[in-house]
Design a protein around this motif. Structure first.
Motif, PDB file in Angstrom:
ATOM      1  N   SER A 104      61.969 -31.120  31.099  1.00 16.55           N
ATOM      2  CA  SER A 104      60.512 -31.005  31.014  1.00 16.55           C
ATOM      3  C   SER A 104      60.123 -30.335  29.697  1.00 16.55           C
ATOM      4  CB  SER A 104      59.963 -30.210  32.204  1.00 16.55           C
ATOM      5  OG  SER A 104      60.563 -28.938  32.228  1.00 16.55           O
ATOM      6  N   PHE A 105      60.964 -29.447  29.265  1.00 16.43           N
ATOM      7  CA  PHE A 105      60.732 -28.779  27.988  1.00 16.43           C
ATOM      8  C   PHE A 105      60.840 -29.787  26.846  1.00 16.43           C
ATOM      9  CE2 PHE A 105      62.717 -26.321  24.421  1.00 16.43           C
ATOM     10  CZ  PHE A 105      61.591 -25.584  24.076  1.00 16.43           C
ATOM     11  N   ARG A 117      65.457 -14.143  21.926  1.00 16.12           N
ATOM     12  CA  ARG A 117      64.216 -14.088  21.152  1.00 16.12           C
ATOM     13  C   ARG A 117      64.475 -13.431  19.796  1.00 16.12           C
ATOM     14  NH1 ARG A 117      61.276 -11.539  26.004  1.00 16.12           N
ATOM     15  NH2 ARG A 117      59.651 -10.782  24.604  1.00 16.12           N
ATOM     16  N   VAL A 118      65.308 -12.387  19.807  1.00 13.96           N
ATOM     17  CA  VAL A 118      65.659 -11.737  18.537  1.00 13.96           C
ATOM     18  C   VAL A 118      66.439 -12.708  17.647  1.00 13.96           C
ATOM     19  CG1 VAL A 118      66.990  -9.874  17.467  1.00 13.96           C
ATOM     20  CG2 VAL A 118      65.679  -9.430  19.549  1.00 13.96           C
ATOM     21  N   VAL A 146      61.936 -17.488  26.677  1.00 12.14           N
ATOM     22  CA  VAL A 146      62.524 -18.066  25.470  1.00 12.14           C
ATOM     23  C   VAL A 146      61.868 -19.411  25.159  1.00 12.14           C
ATOM     24  CG1 VAL A 146      64.634 -19.002  24.467  1.00 12.14           C
ATOM     25  CG2 VAL A 146      64.700 -16.837  25.697  1.00 12.14           C
ATOM     26  N   LEU A 147      61.655 -20.218  26.191  1.00 14.69           N
ATOM     27  CA  LEU A 147      61.007 -21.514  25.973  1.00 14.69           C
ATOM     28  C   LEU A 147      59.596 -21.314  25.412  1.00 14.69           C
ATOM     29  CD1 LEU A 147      62.157 -23.569  29.096  1.00 14.69           C
ATOM     30  CD2 LEU A 147      63.132 -23.484  26.798  1.00 14.69           C
ATOM     31  N   GLU A 148      58.905 -20.299  25.911  1.00 16.64           N
ATOM     32  CA  GLU A 148      57.556 -20.004  25.411  1.00 16.64           C
ATOM     33  C   GLU A 148      57.582 -19.706  23.914  1.00 16.64           C
ATOM     34  OE1 GLU A 148      54.480 -20.324  26.495  1.00 16.64           O
ATOM     35  OE2 GLU A 148      55.550 -21.299  28.159  1.00 16.64           O
ATOM     36  N   ASP A 188      70.847 -24.765  19.649  1.00 19.75           N
ATOM     37  CA  ASP A 188      71.973 -25.299  20.411  1.00 19.75           C
ATOM     38  C   ASP A 188      71.947 -24.752  21.828  1.00 19.75           C
ATOM     39  OD1 ASP A 188      74.304 -26.402  21.283  1.00 19.75           O
ATOM     40  OD2 ASP A 188      75.632 -25.059  20.156  1.00 19.75           O
ATOM     41  N   GLU A 189      71.357 -25.518  22.741  1.00 20.65           N
ATOM     42  CA  GLU A 189      71.209 -25.109  24.142  1.00 20.65           C
ATOM     43  C   GLU A 189      70.781 -23.645  24.251  1.00 20.65           C
ATOM     44  OE1 GLU A 189      74.129 -26.450  26.803  1.00 20.65           O
ATOM     45  OE2 GLU A 189      74.806 -28.094  25.530  1.00 20.65           O
TER      46      GLU A 189
END
Lengths: 278, 209, 218
Positions: free
Chosen positions: A229-230, A175-176, A206-208, A192-193
């Motif tokens: 799904s993301f 996140r940072v 992280v996806l959020e 990148d992944e």
């Protein structure tokens, strides 16, 4: 384009009306020795567009991002960023290989989030975010600090501003890292992944954050991911890479539900759409 | 004992000045060996291997005996300083080189992704991390350098060992005391240096965790 | 012309004549360091707090003070206690003792690098302590430290010129003697430099290759 709902998507079958692509890969090839990782790939990315790139490992998807970030030099072909050549420079009407100065000018439009975060371990979280705006963009300390804190707030990490990266979980570090890339205000952001190196329990946070920043429709995003799904939820368009080529691309609903190529069908069977791959 | 202690002053001077020169040359050599240009890499590699390969004392003698034949006359203190500085600088350059190489590639890449120039990446990202790795090795080299200063007595520099040898010629019956004290004084100089280095190492490793 | 080829060739045999002294001093001191170093490593690991504490202090003291001074100490002081030996023997002993303190640290690192499971397995198989060390622990501990030992051998080799301080006629000393006869130091001292460079650089390449081979076969 309000873009607050992920369902609302521009029609990306055709170029977004009236707009020039922000990134254009033209017949891009890349070899590492004998190995041809990319074979004459064409791909356009439009301003504000979100393209997910999926495909088996070794299909060349990560290399696409690395070429655009100038971490790797293409063997052949051209990359255009906002109307300017990235790896080439026009001298007397001819395109010659760009020097470091030219790369420095153009890559300011690109930002990147790495699989392994690559935070600077010798700086606090806040310093990680302030370093480049001050040193590269010449911002004042006060301004850089203010913006860094605002960005940390956005990714939910403001309470950790004075910590060193080694104390944070993988998800927190990522996140940072996202915030660090964002404070440079790139026109194109590469992921990148971003969740591949994370413990399963921190993938979600992280996806959020990525979904949250995707609401900003100014910035184009290129997402290399294994999370199907993301990709479906967030992308305007999905490109399926295999054996160094784009085998198929289109809107998520079509691509994931009715794959045209056999390879994509097999790939989806194996990795599923729920993101619960092994 | 008194005479020995007065000899300690040049010993400490030589150690500190030699260390300063060696430190400077370490970075010069280390960067040289990592240069983009093959010629720079080749030349600095050769120089480093040369000073590492040919024994400190041989270098000292060479500067002391051979240079005058080439018309270069240096004060013996200068000879000692140069030999110590270049010899330990060559070892130090390996420390610098390997420390820089030990910083993960991802740190370079993160710097590029933030559009830092190669100079900025080196200055703000790579070196601060590499420096931490260098400290213990530099600490060891500093002790080695201090020990090396004893050798310069052979080229007539009146440092501590030189004084001790002179004293022994006059008072052979005190040999045990003279050399016993000499060793103790060396220890008294080097041990605090060791302690200082360990402290620095701890200080700089804050923030890692 | 500063360099006289004819002179250089003339003095070469005289220099090489004492090369065996340099080599002997190197290998002798290394042997002392290898054996004594292992002893110090064991003493340091001893459960007897006094023994390990004293060993630690002695090691720290010896490695913090100049080997050159230690040589003088042995050379001048030992005879006062009735112990006399040749200058070369004193040199081998002195350098050997000095480097044994470094090698003891190397052994320690090697022993520490052996996994705990190996000790437990050896205990489970009911080996005697002696068998445990000789057959299980040491073979594994020494293998990864061989290159480091090789580097210390090279370092030791480059330290041998200091033996001239205690009147051992090794190569540099011989060069000095030859030089003082003709007042030409350029050739003898340079030749000695080349001798050291060739041997130590060559040896360092061997160590590097050895390191790679040891890694490959792991």
């Amino acid at each position: 384009m309000s873009g607050s709902e992920v369902i609302e998507r521009p029609d990306t079958e055709a170029p977004i009306e009236g707009k020039e692509p922000i990134v254009r890969f033209e017949k891009i090839s890349k070899s590492f020795g004998e190995l041809d990782v990319l074979k004459e790939v064409d791909l356009d990315l439009y301003p504000g567009e979100r393209v997910a790139i999926i495909g088996p490992s070794g299909s060349g998807k990560t290399t696409m991002a690395r070429l655009l970030m100038t971490l790797e030099e293409p063997t052949d072909g051209y990359i255009e960023v906002d109307g300017r050549q990235l790896w080439h420079k026009e001298v007397n009407g001819e395109l010659v290989k760009a020097n470091e100065k030219h790369l420095h000018e153009v890559r300011g439009d690109i930002g990147m989030v790495f699989q392994h975060f690559h935070l600077f371990p010798h700086m606090t979280v806040l310093k990680n975010l302030m370093e480049a705006p001050i040193k590269v963009k010449g911002q004042t300390k006060a301004k850089a600090r203010e913006e860094a804190l605002a960005m940390l707030e956005k990714v939910g990490m403001v309470d950790f501003a004075d910590q060193y990266p080694a104390r944070l979980s993988g998800g927190q570090q990522q996140r940072v890292a996202i915030a660090r890339a964002l404070v440079m205000h790139p026109k194109v952001m590469l992921f990148d992944e971003p969740t591949s190196a994370l413990d399963p329990e921190t993938v979600g946070e992280v996806l959020e954050v990525i979904k949250e920043i995707a609401k900003d429709r100014e910035m184009a995003m290129m997402l290399i991911t294994h999370e199907m799904s993301f990709a479906r939820d967030i992308a305007d368009r999905i490109a399926f890479f295999d054996e160094g080529k784009i085998q198929e691309q289109g809107p998520p609903a079509k691509l994931l539900n009715n794959p045209e190529t056999e390879r994509l069908g097999e790939f989806l069977n194996r990795f599923g759409i729920d993101g619960n791959h092994g | 004992m008194k005479n020995l202690l007065s000899g300690a002053v040049p010993t400490i001077q030589l150690t500190l000045l030699g260390a300063a020169l060696a430190f400077l040359l370490s970075f010069l050599g280390g960067f040289g060996r990592l240069s983009r240009f093959t010629a720079v890499r080749g030349v600095s590699g050769f120089i480093v291997e040369f000073f590492r390969g040919t024994s400190l004392l041989v270098q000292l003698f060479w500067l002391f005996y051979v240079l005058p034949f080439m018309g270069i006359r240096l004060e013996s203190g200068m000879v000692g300083l140069l030999a110590l500085g270049f010899n330990y600088g060559a070892y130090g350059s390996e420390v610098v080189r390997s420390a820089i190489l030990s910083v993960p590639q991802g740190q370079h890449e993160a710097g590029i992704s933030l559009n830092m120039t190669s100079l900025q990446r080196m200055r703000y990202i790579i070196l601060p991390q590499a420096f931490r790795t260098m400290i213990p090795s530099f600490g060891n080299l500093l002790i080695e350098l201090l020990k090396g200063t004893a050798l310069v007595s052979l080229v007539t520099i009146p440092e501590m060992t030189f004084e001790a040898l002179a004293m022994r010629t006059n008072d052979a019956q005190y040999t045990l005391e003279i050399f016993g004290w000499l060793l103790v004084i060396y220890f008294a100089i080097s041990y605090p240096l060791t302690m200082l280095m360990r402290w620095t190492e701890r200080r700089f490793s804050l923030g890692r965790l | 012309m500063v360099w006289d080829w004819k002179y250089a060739l003339d003095i070469l045999p005289g220099l090489l004549e004492v090369a065996p002294v340099t080599i002997l001093a190197t290998l002798g001191a290394f042997a002392v360091a290898l054996i004594l170093g292992l002893g110090l490593a064991f003493a340091r690991r001893s459960t007897n707090r006094l023994l390990s504490g004293v060993t630690h202090a002695v090691v720290e003291f010896i490695r913090s003070t100049p080997p050159f001074v230690q040589l003088f100490f042995l050379f001048f002081v030992m005879p006062q206690f009735g112990v006399t030996m040749s200058a070369l023997m004193t040199g081998i002993l002195g350098l050997g003792i000095h480097y044994s303190t470094f090698l003891s640290e190397v052994y320690r690192a090697g022993i520490d690098s052996v996994e705990k499971g190996q000790w437990e397995a050896a205990t489970a198989l009911n080996f005697t302590p002696r068998q445990k060390w000789m057959r299980i622990i040491l073979p594994q501990a020494i293998r990864p430290i061989i290159p480091v030992m090789g580097n210390y051998l090279i370092t030791l080799f480059k330290e041998t010129p200091m033996l001239l301080g205690i009147t051992v006629v090794e190569m540099l000393s011989q060069a000095q003697i030859i030089g003082s006869q003709s007042f030409r130091y350029t050739e003898p001292v340079t030749l000695v430099g080349i001798f050291f460079l060739v041997l130590s650089y060559g040896a360092s390449l061997l160590v590097k290759r050895l390191e790679i081979r040891l890694n490959v076969h792991r």
